[in-house]
Enzyme design. Structure first.
Site, PDB file in Angstrom:
ATOM      1  N   ASP A  14      36.040  43.375  43.458  1.00 52.20           N
ATOM      2  CA  ASP A  14      36.981  42.645  44.300  1.00 52.20           C
ATOM      3  C   ASP A  14      36.449  41.223  44.514  1.00 52.20           C
ATOM      4  O   ASP A  14      35.296  40.919  44.180  1.00 52.20           O
ATOM      5  CB  ASP A  14      37.116  43.382  45.637  1.00 52.20           C
ATOM      6  CG  ASP A  14      38.348  42.966  46.431  1.00 52.20           C
ATOM      7  OD1 ASP A  14      39.176  42.200  45.894  1.00 52.20           O
ATOM      8  OD2 ASP A  14      38.479  43.412  47.583  1.00 52.20           O
TER       9      ASP A  14
ATOM     10  N   GLU B 283      37.594  36.102  42.044  1.00 53.89           N
ATOM     11  CA  GLU B 283      38.329  34.961  41.477  1.00 53.89           C
ATOM     12  C   GLU B 283      37.428  33.768  41.085  1.00 53.89           C
ATOM     13  O   GLU B 283      37.836  33.063  40.144  1.00 53.89           O
ATOM     14  CB  GLU B 283      39.408  34.497  42.475  1.00 53.89           C
ATOM     15  CG  GLU B 283      40.527  35.491  42.673  1.00 53.89           C
ATOM     16  CD  GLU B 283      40.103  36.706  43.486  1.00 53.89           C
ATOM     17  OE1 GLU B 283      40.657  37.803  43.250  1.00 53.89           O
ATOM     18  OE2 GLU B 283      39.204  36.564  44.337  1.00 53.89           O
TER      19      GLU B 283
ATOM     20  N   ASP C 167      46.496  41.771  47.563  1.00 50.27           N
ATOM     21  CA  ASP C 167      46.779  41.986  48.990  1.00 50.27           C
ATOM     22  C   ASP C 167      48.265  41.835  49.300  1.00 50.27           C
ATOM     23  O   ASP C 167      48.723  40.810  49.829  1.00 50.27           O
ATOM     24  CB  ASP C 167      45.963  40.996  49.823  1.00 50.27           C
ATOM     25  CG  ASP C 167      44.468  41.217  49.669  1.00 50.27           C
ATOM     26  OD1 ASP C 167      44.081  42.297  49.189  1.00 50.27           O
ATOM     27  OD2 ASP C 167      43.689  40.314  50.009  1.00 50.27           O
TER      28      ASP C 167
END
Length: 898
Positions: A511, A514, A587
């Site tokens: 997670d 990015e 999300d």
């Protein structure tokens, strides 16, 4: 929330705020390109300099303004692919070329020069079906198939190439100052972000000045384009306007806005264009920030070709122009010429790889929350599934399971005996997934941090020290996964000796990769941070998460000494991420609109190679009402990755907490998922070996039917099952479009038949003349299917009243105790007088043949058979997999081939 000195970190810090993220007007290279292209700067090819070698044909391109030469290379690649590369002929230093995405060096096909002079050059592949027609002045390339121009490159003159320059402070002479690809005054330079670009409190210093690139592609006869994820947008790409380009820039966008072209967690710079009779693909291999503009010119019925009363008229085809712009790197683009959708999928997978074959457990239901509090909480939730008779396969733990957000550790108070917890799950044949993010807490007592720092394994800042940013642990450094040595070291952290408390049923979730940096520009890493090879972060931003998933998957494989398939879920991704595991849509929010948008988002991922994808059931943010939660479970059961997940400040929402009626409906939805697992597994095998998407938009299965091209509220699973989730509240009927004028569709619960090529309010289908299908089986977890050919792949056909079960792949051998329990033959108009079976001495058949026959449902407005909340609209084309194994299914519609 965790205190970090004088600061606090909370999920609210990440809420969507347009002031945090850029739109196109705030992106300097976009403004520069738009300004310069308005002046129509022209490039000219020097074709008399063209040379054709073994792999490519090379020639120079000269900009009329700067006079600085570029070199273009055209490659022919096996399988009807062309590659075009454009780079500076003599750059100040090498420009970044994306490594590791292509599965290997593509096999080239020698291009033959068919004709050429100083004004034009024609190159053809060996078969002569495809040709590149290169025009010198102005520079243009036409891609010709069967004497028809299907694509033109630079026909709009939008080729753009900013040349690397000597740093501004070193440029002492006027000549150097004039040697710039952007002719602007000094006061314009700040506004155009040539050497510095400001956004909020952040300043991006560009050591070698502007370096952006751009190129246009005109697709002739095409008006339906798809791809370039990830955006919370429609499946069919929309026209853009100034300041409204699709942005490919991986960002942590909490509760992202839907129907928006802003970049979110992942980027695949690849799009497909489709029309009846042809599918094309464009793969723009660039990992820097990228913008894509799209403009469709509709077909003009007639145009005058001469003046006067006898003016001739001719039809002008529609055309879609695609303008790619990237901040840095080189132009490296692959043209996939199809001609069919399946051909394009195969061509793209030849370049970037196919979907990894998942372990069977990962296709079941996953239960997740940020966070299950402790071992007792895990035990109670696990027991709840048993108590309420709901199947599930995987328990998940978020960041709170660690010791102060230090990955590869366990909170000693909450999880004092993680092995015991895993053995409890193992006893029920269940697995555990835990999180591992790329940021590493700066802590001299944390061994992972200490060892990484000692070996120089962190991304560096532009001054040479370790880059430091704030994320969940507080002040953190970020592993440089672009470095092969870092990936090798990180893979070793998953060994049982290194990862204390882990077992072989533990798998991984990547997670925040990015990467997410809470107090960075746009909540990510500064672009002038430095990676392995002295490359700036701007060059490779979109590929950072790809590398973490690669290292994680390799670590799990090494942990089993190469025997077991890994399972790795990643939030950030790039082209080729399908080789390493699964992806989800991030999300999302507990609203009906997010349930609805999940369908086109997943369809777009699926057609761009990433078949193993899903959206968090129920919505990650917020508290879904019971009806929405049930509808989301029903939809999620028919999406490739099936996980329930919620953020920490939401109410608990395990499947049994919304009353017995809703529990029953959720139980039924999850059971339907498990009833179809043999079909799911066979579809994933096809995705793995043949690059066929698991979840498919209708246009793939019905490529000649215009009515399917814009459909995004329903889809196909494989070639057989049509799914139309309910995405509106209080719905009692759903209008389902059934494609195929010659198709037969079945409700698998009632076995009603309906004709295709219509919209109905309840699943429909027709008569059965023939049907085909496949079934794939292996051990479900190891690589033995690959190394030892231990698998079973059967083909079924039904023709003229005869069902044949034959081998689809003779390489496979896998003894199985599976038996045929029931065979349903659907669509017969009358009951047969007899049924005969034949078998060899090696086989003994024990089964009950049940023959269903029914008339055709022809009425257009048949009401839904069920008004209860649990109804899910799905339809099926007749498949011989259905004839082989028939589980108890929900109301489904299967498709039948004539």
């Amino acid at each position: 929330m965790e205190a970090t000195g004088k600061e606090e970190i909370s999920v609210e810090d990440e809420a969507v705020d347009k002031n945090i993220f850029k739109d196109c007007s705030k992106i300097a290279f976009y403004r520069r390109q738009k300004q310069q292209l308005s002046r129509r700067s022209m490039y000219q090819a020097s074709l008399d300099s063209a040379t054709t070698g073994k792999d490519s044909t090379k020639f120079q391109i000269i900009n009329e303004t700067t006079k600085v030469p570029l070199v273009a290379e055209v490659y022919g690649i096996e399988g009807n692919i062309f590659r075009l590369k454009i780079n500076e002929e003599t750059p100040l230093k090498p420009r970044y070329e994306v490594p590791d995405v292509l599965t290997s060096k593509p096999s080239t096909v020698r291009l033959i020069s068919c004709a050429g002079d100083a004004d034009s050059l024609v190159l053809a592949d060996g078969k002569g079906d495809l040709k590149c027609h290169i025009t010198a002045n102005p520079f243009k390339i036409d891609l010709v198939s069967e004497e028809e121009v299907v694509m033109s490159i630079n026909s709009l003159g939008q080729l753009y190439f900013e040349h690397l320059q000597i740093p501004l402070k070193q440029r002492a002479t006027k000549e150097n100052k004039e040697d710039t690809s952007v002719d602007t005054s000094q006061e314009d330079q700040e506004d155009l972000g040539l050497w510095e670009e400001k956004f909020g409190k952040f300043v991006d210093v560009k050591v070698n000045g502007p370096a952006s690139i751009g190129l246009d592609f005109s697709l002739h006869g095409f008006e339906h384009l798809y791809g370039i994820p990830q955006h919370a947008e429609s499946h069919q790409l929309k026209n853009t306007s100034d300041g409204d380009a699709y942005r490919l820039y991986n960002l942590d966008v909490y509760g992202y806005k839907i129907h928006d072209k802003m970049g979110i967690y992942g980027s695949v710079p690849y799009l497909l264009a489709h029309k009846p009779g042809r599918t094309l693909g464009i793969f723009w291999l660039n990992a820097s920030e990228t913008l894509v503009e799209i403009n469709t010119e509709p077909a003009v019925k007639y145009t005058l070709t001469q003046m006067g009363p006898a003016a001739a008229k001719q039809k002008v085809r529609c055309r879609t122009d695609v303008h790619w712009m990237s901040e840095s790197g080189i132009i490296d683009v692959f043209l996939l010429t199809g001609p069919t959708p399946s051909d394009v999928f195969g061509q793209y997978s030849y370049l970037t790889g196919t979907q990894a074959m998942p372990p069977l457990f990962s296709l079941g239901y996953h239960q997740c929350r940020w966070n299950y509090e402790d071992e007792q909480d895990v035990k109670a939730v696990d027991a709840g599934f048993d108590e309420h008779d709901i199947p599930y396969d995987v328990m998940w733990l978020d960041i709170e399971h660690t010791e102060g957000k230090r990955y590869f550790t366990w909170d000693k108070k909450r999880f004092p005996n993680p092995r015991r917890m895993q053995e409890l799950l193992r006893s029920k044949n269940r697995k555990l997934v835990v999180i591992s993010d790329p940021h590493i807490k700066i802590d001299p007592d944390y061994s992972v941090y200490v060892k990484a720092k000692e070996q120089g394994f962190f991304v560096r800042n532009h001054e040479g020290g370790d880059f430091e940013g704030v994320c969940w642990p507080g002040l953190s450094s970020y592993l440089d996964f672009t470095n092969p040595k870092v990936r090798e070291w990180y893979s070793g952290l998953f060994t049982f000796s290194a990862y204390q408390g882990s077992t072989d049923i533990l798998y991984i979730w990547n997670d925040m990769n990015e990467p997410s940096v809470f107090r960075g520009p746009e909540l990510t890493m500064q672009k002038n941070a430095i990676h392995h090879g002295n490359w700036e972060h701007r060059e490779l931003h979109n590929i950072y998460g790809f590398y973490q998933q690669m290292a994680t998957a390799e670590g799990l494989i090494q942990r089993s000494k190469g025997k077991e398939r890994p399972f790795v879920l990643t939030r950030s991704f790039f082209a080729g991420s399908q080789k390493y595991g699964a992806v989800w849509t991030g999300d999302n929010t507990a609203e009906w609109s997010y349930l609805k948008i999940s369908i086109p988002m997943l369809l777009t991922l699926s057609i761009t190679g990433i078949s193993f994808c899903g959206a968090d059931v129920g919505g990650f943010i917020g508290n879904p009402e019971a009806e929405l939660l049930v509808r989301w479970y029903q939809a999620g059961a028919y999406q490739p990755f099936f996980r329930g997940h919620a953020t920490m400040n939401t109410k608990r929402r395990e499947p049994w907490l919304f009353g017995e009626e809703n529990t029953q409906l959720i139980r039924e939805a999850i059971r339907q998922r498990y009833a179809l697992l043999p079909y799911w597994y066979s579809l994933f095998y096809r995705a793995h070996v043949a690059a066929q998407p698991v979840m498919r938009p209708l246009w793939i299965e019905f490529p000649e039917e215009l009515d399917t091209f814009g459909v995004e509220d329903e889809y196909m699973l494989g070639s057989a099952l049509l799914v139309h989730p309910v995405t509106e509240p209080k719905a009692s009927t759903v209008d389902v479009f059934l494609p195929g004028s010659n198709e037969v569709w079945y409700d698998s619960k009632t076995f009603a038949l309906w004709e295709g090529a219509r919209t109905v309010k309840f699943p429909v289908a027709l008569d059965t003349d023939s049907a085909m299908g496949e079934f794939y089986l292996d051990d479900g977890h190891s690589f033995q299917y690959l190394h030892q050919k231990q698998f079973l792949h059967r083909k079924f056909s039904f023709l003229s009243g005869v069902l044949i079960n034959s081998c689809a792949d003779k390489r496979g051998h896998y003894p199985s105790k599976c038996v045929v329990e029931q065979i349903f033959v659907l669509g017969l108009k009358k009951q047969p007088s007899s049924v005969t079976t034949r078998s060899s001495d090696k086989w003994t058949l024990h089964f009950l043949m049940e023959v269903r026959y029914t008339g055709i449902q022809r009425e257009q407005g048949h009401p839904a058979a069920s008004h209860q909340l649990g109804f899910l609209q799905t339809m099926v084309k007749m498949s011989l997999w259905l004839l082989h194994i028939v589980p108890k299914c929900p109301p489904c519609i299967w498709r039948s081939s004539h």
